[in-house]
Motif scaffolding. Structure first.
Motif, PDB file in Angstrom:
ATOM      1  N   ALA A 187      -7.462 -43.610   5.307  1.00 55.38           N
ATOM      2  CA  ALA A 187      -7.773 -42.195   5.074  1.00 55.38           C
ATOM      3  C   ALA A 187      -7.653 -41.383   6.365  1.00 55.38           C
ATOM      4  O   ALA A 187      -7.072 -40.288   6.380  1.00 55.38           O
ATOM      5  CB  ALA A 187      -9.176 -42.059   4.495  1.00 55.38           C
ATOM      6  N   GLY A 188      -8.202 -41.924   7.462  1.00 55.83           N
ATOM      7  CA  GLY A 188      -8.131 -41.215   8.733  1.00 55.83           C
ATOM      8  C   GLY A 188      -6.716 -41.085   9.249  1.00 55.83           C
ATOM      9  O   GLY A 188      -6.290 -40.011   9.693  1.00 55.83           O
ATOM     10  N   GLY A 189      -5.952 -42.174   9.180  1.00 58.05           N
ATOM     11  CA  GLY A 189      -4.580 -42.149   9.686  1.00 58.05           C
ATOM     12  C   GLY A 189      -3.664 -41.263   8.866  1.00 58.05           C
ATOM     13  O   GLY A 189      -2.926 -40.433   9.411  1.00 58.05           O
ATOM     14  N   VAL A 190      -3.701 -41.434   7.544  1.00 63.04           N
ATOM     15  CA  VAL A 190      -2.836 -40.644   6.666  1.00 63.04           C
ATOM     16  C   VAL A 190      -3.241 -39.166   6.695  1.00 63.04           C
ATOM     17  O   VAL A 190      -2.389 -38.281   6.749  1.00 63.04           O
ATOM     18  CB  VAL A 190      -2.886 -41.193   5.228  1.00 63.04           C
ATOM     19  N   GLY A 191      -4.554 -38.906   6.666  1.00 63.38           N
ATOM     20  CA  GLY A 191      -5.012 -37.520   6.700  1.00 63.38           C
ATOM     21  C   GLY A 191      -4.607 -36.828   7.984  1.00 63.38           C
ATOM     22  O   GLY A 191      -4.166 -35.665   7.972  1.00 63.38           O
ATOM     23  N   GLY A 192      -4.749 -37.515   9.115  1.00 69.69           N
ATOM     24  CA  GLY A 192      -4.348 -36.934  10.386  1.00 69.69           C
ATOM     25  C   GLY A 192      -2.860 -36.662  10.445  1.00 69.69           C
ATOM     26  O   GLY A 192      -2.431 -35.597  10.908  1.00 69.69           O
ATOM     27  N   ALA A 193      -2.058 -37.624   9.979  1.00 69.78           N
ATOM     28  CA  ALA A 193      -0.603 -37.435   9.979  1.00 69.78           C
ATOM     29  C   ALA A 193      -0.192 -36.277   9.074  1.00 69.78           C
ATOM     30  O   ALA A 193       0.663 -35.456   9.430  1.00 69.78           O
ATOM     31  CB  ALA A 193       0.079 -38.731   9.529  1.00 69.78           C
ATOM     32  N   ALA A 194      -0.824 -36.192   7.898  1.00 70.15           N
ATOM     33  CA  ALA A 194      -0.492 -35.099   6.979  1.00 70.15           C
ATOM     34  C   ALA A 194      -0.860 -33.745   7.565  1.00 70.15           C
ATOM     35  O   ALA A 194      -0.129 -32.757   7.396  1.00 70.15           O
ATOM     36  CB  ALA A 194      -1.217 -35.308   5.645  1.00 70.15           C
ATOM     37  N   ALA A 195      -1.987 -33.688   8.264  1.00 68.09           N
ATOM     38  CA  ALA A 195      -2.404 -32.430   8.883  1.00 68.09           C
ATOM     39  C   ALA A 195      -1.423 -31.993   9.962  1.00 68.09           C
ATOM     40  O   ALA A 195      -1.133 -30.796  10.112  1.00 68.09           O
ATOM     41  CB  ALA A 195      -3.808 -32.572   9.470  1.00 68.09           C
ATOM     42  N   GLY A 210      -4.234 -31.902   4.854  1.00 66.30           N
ATOM     43  CA  GLY A 210      -4.530 -33.181   5.488  1.00 66.30           C
ATOM     44  C   GLY A 210      -5.785 -33.825   4.922  1.00 66.30           C
ATOM     45  O   GLY A 210      -5.824 -35.035   4.682  1.00 66.30           O
ATOM     46  N   ALA A 211      -6.823 -33.016   4.693  1.00 63.38           N
ATOM     47  CA  ALA A 211      -8.069 -33.547   4.134  1.00 63.38           C
ATOM     48  C   ALA A 211      -7.841 -34.107   2.736  1.00 63.38           C
ATOM     49  O   ALA A 211      -8.293 -35.213   2.409  1.00 63.38           O
ATOM     50  CB  ALA A 211      -9.131 -32.456   4.100  1.00 63.38           C
ATOM     51  N   ALA A 212      -7.118 -33.358   1.903  1.00 63.63           N
ATOM     52  CA  ALA A 212      -6.880 -33.794   0.525  1.00 63.63           C
ATOM     53  C   ALA A 212      -6.041 -35.067   0.482  1.00 63.63           C
ATOM     54  O   ALA A 212      -6.350 -36.012  -0.255  1.00 63.63           O
ATOM     55  CB  ALA A 212      -6.188 -32.676  -0.258  1.00 63.63           C
ATOM     56  N   VAL A 213      -4.981 -35.104   1.287  1.00 61.81           N
ATOM     57  CA  VAL A 213      -4.112 -36.283   1.307  1.00 61.81           C
ATOM     58  C   VAL A 213      -4.867 -37.498   1.848  1.00 61.81           C
ATOM     59  O   VAL A 213      -4.730 -38.616   1.342  1.00 61.81           O
ATOM     60  CB  VAL A 213      -2.853 -35.996   2.151  1.00 61.81           C
ATOM     61  N   GLY A 214      -5.688 -37.286   2.893  1.00 56.11           N
ATOM     62  CA  GLY A 214      -6.454 -38.396   3.454  1.00 56.11           C
ATOM     63  C   GLY A 214      -7.448 -38.970   2.456  1.00 56.11           C
ATOM     64  O   GLY A 214      -7.577 -40.196   2.333  1.00 56.11           O
ATOM     65  N   ILE A 215      -8.155 -38.090   1.752  1.00 59.73           N
ATOM     66  CA  ILE A 215      -9.111 -38.549   0.732  1.00 59.73           C
ATOM     67  C   ILE A 215      -8.399 -39.334  -0.358  1.00 59.73           C
ATOM     68  O   ILE A 215      -8.855 -40.410  -0.787  1.00 59.73           O
ATOM     69  CB  ILE A 215      -9.870 -37.351   0.137  1.00 59.73           C
ATOM     70  N   LEU A 216      -7.269 -38.807  -0.826  1.00 62.31           N
ATOM     71  CA  LEU A 216      -6.508 -39.484  -1.873  1.00 62.31           C
ATOM     72  C   LEU A 216      -6.034 -40.861  -1.404  1.00 62.31           C
ATOM     73  O   LEU A 216      -6.139 -41.854  -2.141  1.00 62.31           O
ATOM     74  CB  LEU A 216      -5.322 -38.624  -2.286  1.00 62.31           C
ATOM     75  N   ALA A 217      -5.527 -40.928  -0.173  1.00 61.35           N
ATOM     76  CA  ALA A 217      -5.060 -42.214   0.361  1.00 61.35           C
ATOM     77  C   ALA A 217      -6.206 -43.217   0.464  1.00 61.35           C
ATOM     78  O   ALA A 217      -6.047 -44.402   0.143  1.00 61.35           O
ATOM     79  CB  ALA A 217      -4.412 -41.991   1.728  1.00 61.35           C
ATOM     80  N   GLY A 218      -7.364 -42.751   0.900  1.00 63.12           N
ATOM     81  CA  GLY A 218      -8.513 -43.638   0.998  1.00 63.12           C
ATOM     82  C   GLY A 218      -8.963 -44.156  -0.359  1.00 63.12           C
ATOM     83  O   GLY A 218      -9.284 -45.342  -0.515  1.00 63.12           O
ATOM     84  N   LEU A 219      -8.981 -43.260  -1.353  1.00 57.20           N
ATOM     85  CA  LEU A 219      -9.374 -43.669  -2.705  1.00 57.20           C
ATOM     86  C   LEU A 219      -8.391 -44.664  -3.305  1.00 57.20           C
ATOM     87  O   LEU A 219      -8.794 -45.645  -3.948  1.00 57.20           O
ATOM     88  CB  LEU A 219      -9.493 -42.435  -3.602  1.00 57.20           C
ATOM     89  N   LEU A 220      -7.101 -44.423  -3.112  1.00 50.04           N
ATOM     90  CA  LEU A 220      -6.092 -45.344  -3.632  1.00 50.04           C
ATOM     91  C   LEU A 220      -6.207 -46.718  -2.963  1.00 50.04           C
ATOM     92  O   LEU A 220      -6.114 -47.759  -3.630  1.00 50.04           O
ATOM     93  CB  LEU A 220      -4.686 -44.779  -3.408  1.00 50.04           C
TER      94      LEU A 220
END
Length: 227
Positions: A187-195, A210-220
């Motif tokens: 979640a942290g890595g993907v969210g940061g990269a997306a941001a 970035g926040a939305a993508v990170g949360i989604l990645a963490g949940l998945l």
């Protein structure tokens, strides 16, 4: 001073070293965004949310629509809902007025220190209310005083000092210990990269993306791990 209150104050001292420059930056950012001293101090007292305040101030300085400012602040502070749900059982025996007061002092640092202390409660029977206030009150005092100092200094601090770099340092200090397993790390890595990729979007919407993508990645990732 109550013993448990004193213990909370003692444990909060190392945290204050990171809060002070963060609060100073918030005060300077408020002046740069065009807020009056009264408005800037009022924001720190009534909003009392460092990351949300800085994001909102940046957007206000860019004349972003109020709806975008509020939405950004709400998204950033959604984690407080999870903190509240986690820490609420420890305060269930107190009256509603007391819980309302304790809620005001809820921050990342106050939550992390208190939860860690309560987990070790078998060896030390703390009055959880006093310990929590012992942690939260010094953080609040340093935040407000630091904001006032930042307002007083305003733009008088040269950019060469690089004081704004204190903000990412504070966030890194909070982020790295929280990345304890694969879902939170993803979640942290993907969210940061997306941001970073979405940084060019208007009104600082890259932060929301970035926040939305990170949360989604963490949940998945959590779902895959559970299966």
């Amino acid at each position: 001073m109550h013993e448990d209150l004193r213990a909370g104050v003692r444990d909060s001292v190392p945290i204050l070293l990171g809060i002070a420059p963060f609060a100073l930056v918030a005060g300077i950012a408020a002046v740069d965004a065009g807020l009056t001293p009264a408005q800037a101090v009022g924001m720190s007292v009534f909003v009392y949310a460092g990351a949300s305040q800085l994001a909102a101030l940046e957007l206000l300085g860019e004349n972003a629509p109020l709806a975008v400012v509020v939405a950004t602040a709400v998204v950033i502070n959604l984690r407080m809902v999870m903190y509240s749900a986690s820490i609420a059982p420890h305060f269930a025996r107190y009256r509603r007025r007391t819980r309302a007061l304790l809620a005001y002092f809820l921050t990342d640092q106050a939550y992390a220190l208190s939860i860690a202390e309560y987990a070790d409660d078998e060896s030390r029977e703390r009055d959880r209310r006093y310990y929590y206030l012992g942690v939260g009150t010094p953080i609040w005092v340093v935040w407000v005083v630091g904001t006032v100092l930042g307002i007083a200094l305003g733009a008088g601090i040269p950019d060469s000092w690089g004081l704004s770099f204190a903000v990412p340092l504070v966030f890194l200090a909070l982020l790295v210990p929280a990345m304890k397993d694969r879902p939170t790390t993803v979640a942290g890595g993907v969210g940061g990269a997306a941001a970073v990729v979405a940084a060019g979007l208007p009104f600082n919407l890259g932060l929301l993306v970035g926040a939305a993508v990170g949360i989604l990645a963490g949940l998945l990732t959590e779902g895959v791990r559970n299966r």
